[in-house]
Motif scaffolding. Structure first.
Motif, short mmCIF file in Angstrom:
data_model
loop_
_atom_site.label_atom_id
_atom_site.label_comp_id
_atom_site.label_asym_id
_atom_site.label_seq_id
_atom_site.Cartn_x
_atom_site.Cartn_y
_atom_site.Cartn_z
N SER A 349 0.82 -1.23 0.00
CA SER A 349 0.00 0.00 0.00
C SER A 349 0.85 1.27 0.00
CB SER A 349 -0.94 0.02 1.22
OG SER A 349 -1.80 -1.09 1.20
N ILE A 350 1.93 1.26 -0.80
CA ILE A 350 2.79 2.45 -0.83
C ILE A 350 2.58 3.30 -2.08
CG2 ILE A 350 4.54 1.33 0.58
CD1 ILE A 350 6.25 1.01 -1.96
N ILE A 351 1.87 2.78 -3.09
CA ILE A 351 1.70 3.55 -4.33
C ILE A 351 0.88 4.81 -4.08
CG2 ILE A 351 0.67 3.53 -6.63
CD1 ILE A 351 1.47 0.64 -6.92
N ASP A 352 -0.23 4.69 -3.35
CA ASP A 352 -1.05 5.87 -3.06
C ASP A 352 -0.29 6.87 -2.20
OD1 ASP A 352 -3.01 4.65 -4.48
OD2 ASP A 352 -4.49 4.52 -2.87
N THR A 353 0.55 6.38 -1.29
CA THR A 353 1.36 7.27 -0.45
C THR A 353 2.32 8.09 -1.31
OG1 THR A 353 1.27 5.68 1.37
CG2 THR A 353 2.96 7.38 1.50
N ILE A 354 2.96 7.41 -2.25
CA ILE A 354 3.89 8.09 -3.16
C ILE A 354 3.15 9.14 -3.98
CG2 ILE A 354 5.37 7.77 -5.17
CD1 ILE A 354 6.06 4.96 -4.04
N LEU A 355 1.98 8.76 -4.51
CA LEU A 355 1.19 9.69 -5.31
C LEU A 355 0.77 10.91 -4.49
CD1 LEU A 355 -0.31 10.39 -7.91
CD2 LEU A 355 -2.21 8.98 -7.13
N PHE A 356 0.33 10.69 -3.26
CA PHE A 356 -0.11 11.79 -2.40
C PHE A 356 1.03 12.78 -2.14
CE2 PHE A 356 -0.27 13.41 2.00
CZ PHE A 356 -1.36 14.26 1.88
N ASN A 357 2.18 12.27 -1.80
CA ASN A 357 3.31 13.15 -1.48
C ASN A 357 3.81 13.90 -2.71
OD1 ASN A 357 4.35 12.80 1.51
ND2 ASN A 357 3.65 10.79 0.86
N LEU A 358 3.77 13.25 -3.86
CA LEU A 358 4.16 13.93 -5.09
C LEU A 358 3.18 15.05 -5.43
CD1 LEU A 358 5.28 10.91 -7.34
CD2 LEU A 358 6.74 12.58 -6.19
N SER A 359 1.89 14.80 -5.20
CA SER A 359 0.90 15.85 -5.47
C SER A 359 1.08 17.03 -4.51
CB SER A 359 -0.52 15.27 -5.35
OG SER A 359 -0.82 14.91 -4.01
N GLN A 360 1.52 16.76 -3.29
CA GLN A 360 1.77 17.83 -2.32
C GLN A 360 2.93 18.71 -2.79
OE1 GLN A 360 -1.24 17.38 -0.71
NE2 GLN A 360 -0.12 18.23 1.03
N ILE A 361 3.95 18.06 -3.36
CA ILE A 361 5.08 18.82 -3.89
C ILE A 361 4.63 19.72 -5.04
CG2 ILE A 361 7.29 18.62 -5.09
CD1 ILE A 361 7.75 15.99 -3.55
N LEU A 362 3.82 19.15 -5.95
CA LEU A 362 3.32 19.92 -7.09
C LEU A 362 2.52 21.13 -6.64
CD1 LEU A 362 2.13 17.24 -9.70
CD2 LEU A 362 3.95 18.94 -9.99
N GLY A 363 1.71 20.94 -5.60
CA GLY A 363 0.85 22.01 -5.12
C GLY A 363 1.61 23.21 -4.58
N SER A 364 2.87 23.01 -4.25
CA SER A 364 3.67 24.11 -3.68
C SER A 364 4.51 24.83 -4.73
CB SER A 364 4.61 23.55 -2.60
OG SER A 364 5.54 22.62 -3.16
N ILE A 365 4.40 24.38 -6.00
CA ILE A 365 5.20 24.98 -7.07
C ILE A 365 4.26 25.69 -8.05
CG2 ILE A 365 6.81 24.54 -8.96
CD1 ILE A 365 7.73 22.08 -7.47
N PRO A 366 4.52 26.94 -8.38
CA PRO A 366 3.60 27.68 -9.25
C PRO A 366 3.82 27.44 -10.74
CG PRO A 366 5.38 29.10 -8.54
CD PRO A 366 5.60 27.78 -7.86
N GLY A 367 2.74 27.64 -11.52
CA GLY A 367 2.77 27.78 -12.97
C GLY A 367 3.52 26.73 -13.77
N ILE A 368 4.31 27.23 -14.71
CA ILE A 368 4.94 26.38 -15.71
C ILE A 368 5.91 25.38 -15.09
CG2 ILE A 368 6.85 27.98 -16.15
CD1 ILE A 368 4.98 25.89 -18.79
N LEU A 369 6.55 25.76 -13.97
CA LEU A 369 7.48 24.83 -13.31
C LEU A 369 6.75 23.59 -12.82
CD1 LEU A 369 9.74 27.26 -11.24
CD2 LEU A 369 10.24 26.16 -13.43
N ALA A 370 5.53 23.77 -12.32
CA ALA A 370 4.72 22.64 -11.88
C ALA A 370 4.35 21.76 -13.07
CB ALA A 370 3.46 23.14 -11.17
N ALA A 371 4.06 22.38 -14.21
CA ALA A 371 3.74 21.61 -15.42
C ALA A 371 4.93 20.77 -15.84
CB ALA A 371 3.33 22.57 -16.54
N TYR A 372 6.13 21.35 -15.78
CA TYR A 372 7.33 20.59 -16.12
C TYR A 372 7.53 19.43 -15.16
CZ TYR A 372 8.71 24.58 -19.08
OH TYR A 372 8.76 25.57 -20.02
N LEU A 373 7.33 19.69 -13.86
CA LEU A 373 7.56 18.65 -12.86
C LEU A 373 6.53 17.53 -12.94
CD1 LEU A 373 9.40 17.85 -10.55
CD2 LEU A 373 7.93 19.13 -8.98
N MET A 374 5.34 17.86 -13.43
CA MET A 374 4.30 16.84 -13.58
C MET A 374 4.78 15.69 -14.48
SD MET A 374 0.50 18.41 -14.08
CE MET A 374 -0.48 19.03 -12.70
#
Length: 476
Positions: A349-374
Motif C-alpha cells: 500500500s505504498i503507491i497511493d502514499t507516493i502519489l499523495f506526497n508527489l501531489s503535495q510537492i506539485l501544489g507548492s510549485i507555481p505555474g509552468i514549473l509545476a507543469a514541467y515537474l508533472m
C-alpha cells in the motif's frame, strides 16, 4: 603519451573488458529487492475509490489517509514472481499461442517467399520500408490505441529487417516502438486520451488539432532516429548491439534468392491467410472490442490453417507449435518477475502514499514549473502502473483539480499525463508488452535500454517543448 597516461588507458580498457552487463532477470530481481526495502521506509496509505456509472474506478481527491504499513518480507519477495506470473497469465498465454502458431507458419516457408517479394520491390531503396511501416503502426496507436496488437508483427518483421541488412532492434522499432509513439502522442486513443479527458471532465477528444500536430512531429522525430540508426547498421552490421545473436538468426534463414523460383500456390494462400489474420484483428479491435484472448484465437486459427495448406502433418504442426511456444519461455518468466515489482508495491500500500506526497510537492510549485515537474512525476508513477487506463483512473482525479489551483489547464494536464504514461513504456522493464516484444525478437533488455535511452531523452525534451507551447498559447 607518457607512462601515466598509458597506464590509465590500459586500466580503463581492462575495466571495460571485465565489466559485464547483468542479465535482464538479474536487473529485474534487483529492482524487486529495492522495492521490498522501500516498503519498510515508505508508510502505507490509501485514497478512497469509487466506481462511477461507466464502471470506472476513480480516486476521490482529498480522501487520502495513512494506513497500517505492510512491509514485504523475504517470503513475500519470493512469492512476488509467482504472483506476477499469475497476474500476467493472459499475456503469457498470448505469447505461447502466438509463438507456437507463428512457428507453424514459419515452417511452411511462406514468410520466406513473402520477404523475397518485398526485398525485390524495395531493392536499392530499402530504407523506405522503415517510414512506411513506422507511420502505419504509429497511426494505429494514435487512433485506436494499438499496443498489444504489435506483438505478432515482431516475429514477421525480424527476418525482414535482417534480410534487408538491418537488425532485430529495427524490427521492434518499426512495430512496437511505432505503436508506443502513436499511443502516447495520440489524438484519438480511447485508452489514454478518451479516459483521461472523461475523468478530467472536458469534452471527449477536444483539442484534437494540437494533439495531431504533437503526434505528427513525435512520429517524424522517432522515425528519423530509427532511420539514422538503420542506415548506420546497413553500412556496418557489426555496430549493432545484437550483432552476435542476429548472425545466428541469419544463418537459420533460408537462401532467399534460390527459393524465389519455388514460390508455390500454397505459399501465396498462406500469405493471404496472414494478411486476412491481420485484417480480422484490426477489424475486431475497432468494431468488436477484441482483446488478447480473441487476438490469440485468430492467430491460432491462422497457424492451424497455414499448416494444413502447407501440407504439414499433425505431428509436424504439434512439434513446431511446442518449439515456438518454448522460445517464449524466457520472455514469459521475465514478464512475471517484472509484474512482481508492482505486486510488492501494491501489497505494501505504498503507491497511493507516493502519489499523495508527489501531489503535495506539485501544489507548492507555481505555474509552468509545476507543469514541467508533472512530467517526470507521471513517468515515475508509470514505472509501477504501465496501464494507461489504470493510471488515468489513479492520477487524473488528483492532478486535474490540482492543475486548476496552480494555473494548468485540464487539457494540458491530460497531455502531460499522455507523455508521462506513454513514452517511458518503451524503456521501463515493468512494461509487460515491451518485455514480450523483446522476448520474441530475442533482444536482451539491457541492450534495448542502451539503444532507446538517447531517444527517450529526445522525447522528454520534446514533451517539455510541447508543454511550454501549450502553456504559452493558453491551450484549453
Amino acid at each position: 603519451m607518457n607512462l601515466e597516461q598509458s597506464n590509465k588507458g590500459v586500466s580503463k580498457k581492462k575495466f571495460s573488458e571485465g565489466f559485464k552487463v547483468p542479465h535482464t532477470l538479474v536487473i529485474i530481481s534487483a529492482i524487486i529487492l529495492l522495492v521490498a526495502v522501500a516498503t519498510y521506509i515508505v508508510p502505507g496509505g490509501a485514497y478512497e475509490k469509487i466506481v462511477n456509472a461507466d464502471g470506472k474506478t476513480l480516486v476521490v481527491d482529498g480522501s487520502f489517509k495513512y494506513v497500517a504499513s505492510k512491509p514485504q518480507g523475504v517470503f513475500d519477495v519470493l512469492q512476488a514472481p509467482i504472483q506476477g506470473i499469475i497476474g500476467g497469465a493472459e499475456i503469457i498465454a498470448f505469447l505461447f499461442i502466438v509463438g507456437g502458431a507463428f512457428n507453424i507458419i514459419t515452417k511452411t516457408k511462406a514468410i520466406d517467399f513473402g520477404i523475397v517479394r518485398i526485398v525485390n520491390v524495395f531493392r536499392g531503396k530499402e530504407i523506405l520500408i522503415i517510414p512506411i511501416i513506422f507511420f502505419m503502426f504509429s497511426l494505429g496507436g494514435g487512433i485506436f490505441g494499438m499496443s498489444e496488437e504489435s506483438i505478432p508483427f515482431i516475429a514477421m518483421m525480424v527476418p525482414l529487417t535482417l534480410v534487408l541488412g538491418y537488425d532485430s532492434i529495427v524490427a521492434v522499432a518499426i512495430t512496437y516502438l511505432a505503436c508506443n509513439i502513436g499511443f502516447t502522442a495520440a489524438m484519438l486513443n480511447p485508452f489514454n486520451v478518451g479516459i483521461a479527458q472523461s475523468i478530467a471532465e472536458i469534452p471527449m477528444y477536444s483539442g484534437i488539432e494540437y494533439r495531431t500536430i504533437v503526434w505528427l512531429v513525435s512520429t517524424i522525430i522517432a522515425v528519423a532516429f530509427v532511420m539514422i540508426y538503420a542506415s548506420k547498421i546497413k553500412k556496418n552490421q557489426k555496430l549493432s548491439p545484437v550483432y552476435e545473436s542476429d548472425q545466428k538468426k541469419r544463418q537459420s534463414l533460408s537462401n532467399f534468392e534460390s527459393e524465389d523460383d519455388n514460390f508455390l500456390l500454397s505459399h501465396k494462400i498462406i500469405l493471404f491467410l496472414i494478411a486476412a489474420c491481420m485484417g480480422i484483428i484490426i477489424w475486431g479491435v475497432l468494431a468488436k472490442g477484441f482483446w488478447i484472448p480473441q487476438i490469440a484465437a485468430v492467430f491460432l486459427a491462422t497457424g492451424f490453417l497455414a499448416g494444413i495448406v502447407g501440407k504439414l502433418s499433425p505431428d509436424e504442426m504439434a512439434d513446431a507449435f511446442i518449439l515456438g511456444a518454448k522460445d517464449m519461455m524466457g520472455a514469459a518468466i521475465m514478464l512475471g518477475f517484472a509484474r512482481g515489482i508492482v505486486i510488492l508495491a501494491e501489497n505494501a500500500s505504498i503507491i497511493d502514499t507516493i502519489l499523495f506526497n508527489l501531489s503535495q510537492i506539485l501544489g507548492s510549485i507555481p505555474g509552468i514549473l509545476a507543469a514541467y515537474l508533472m512530467l517526470p512525476i507521471q513517468m515515475f508513477i508509470n514505472f509501477f502502473i504501465s496501464s494507461g487506463s489504470g493510471q488515468a483512473a489513479l492520477t487524473m482525479p488528483i492532478l486535474a483539480p490540482l492543475g486548476d489551483l496552480i494555473g494548468i489547464s485540464r487539457q494540458l494536464t491530460v497531455l502531460i499525463f499522455q507523455f508521462g504514461d506513454g513514452f517511458s513504456n518503451a524503456m521501463f522493464p515493468t512494461s509487460g508488452i515491451l518485455i514480450a516484444c523483446l522476448g520474441i525478437a530475442g533482444i536482451p533488455y539491457t541492450k534495448w535500454f542502451k539503444w532507446i535511452l538517447p531517444l527517450q531523452g529526445i522525447l522528454f525534451v520534446l514533451g517539455i517543448v510541447f508543454i511550454t507551447i501549450a502553456k504559452v498559447i493558453g491551450w484549453n
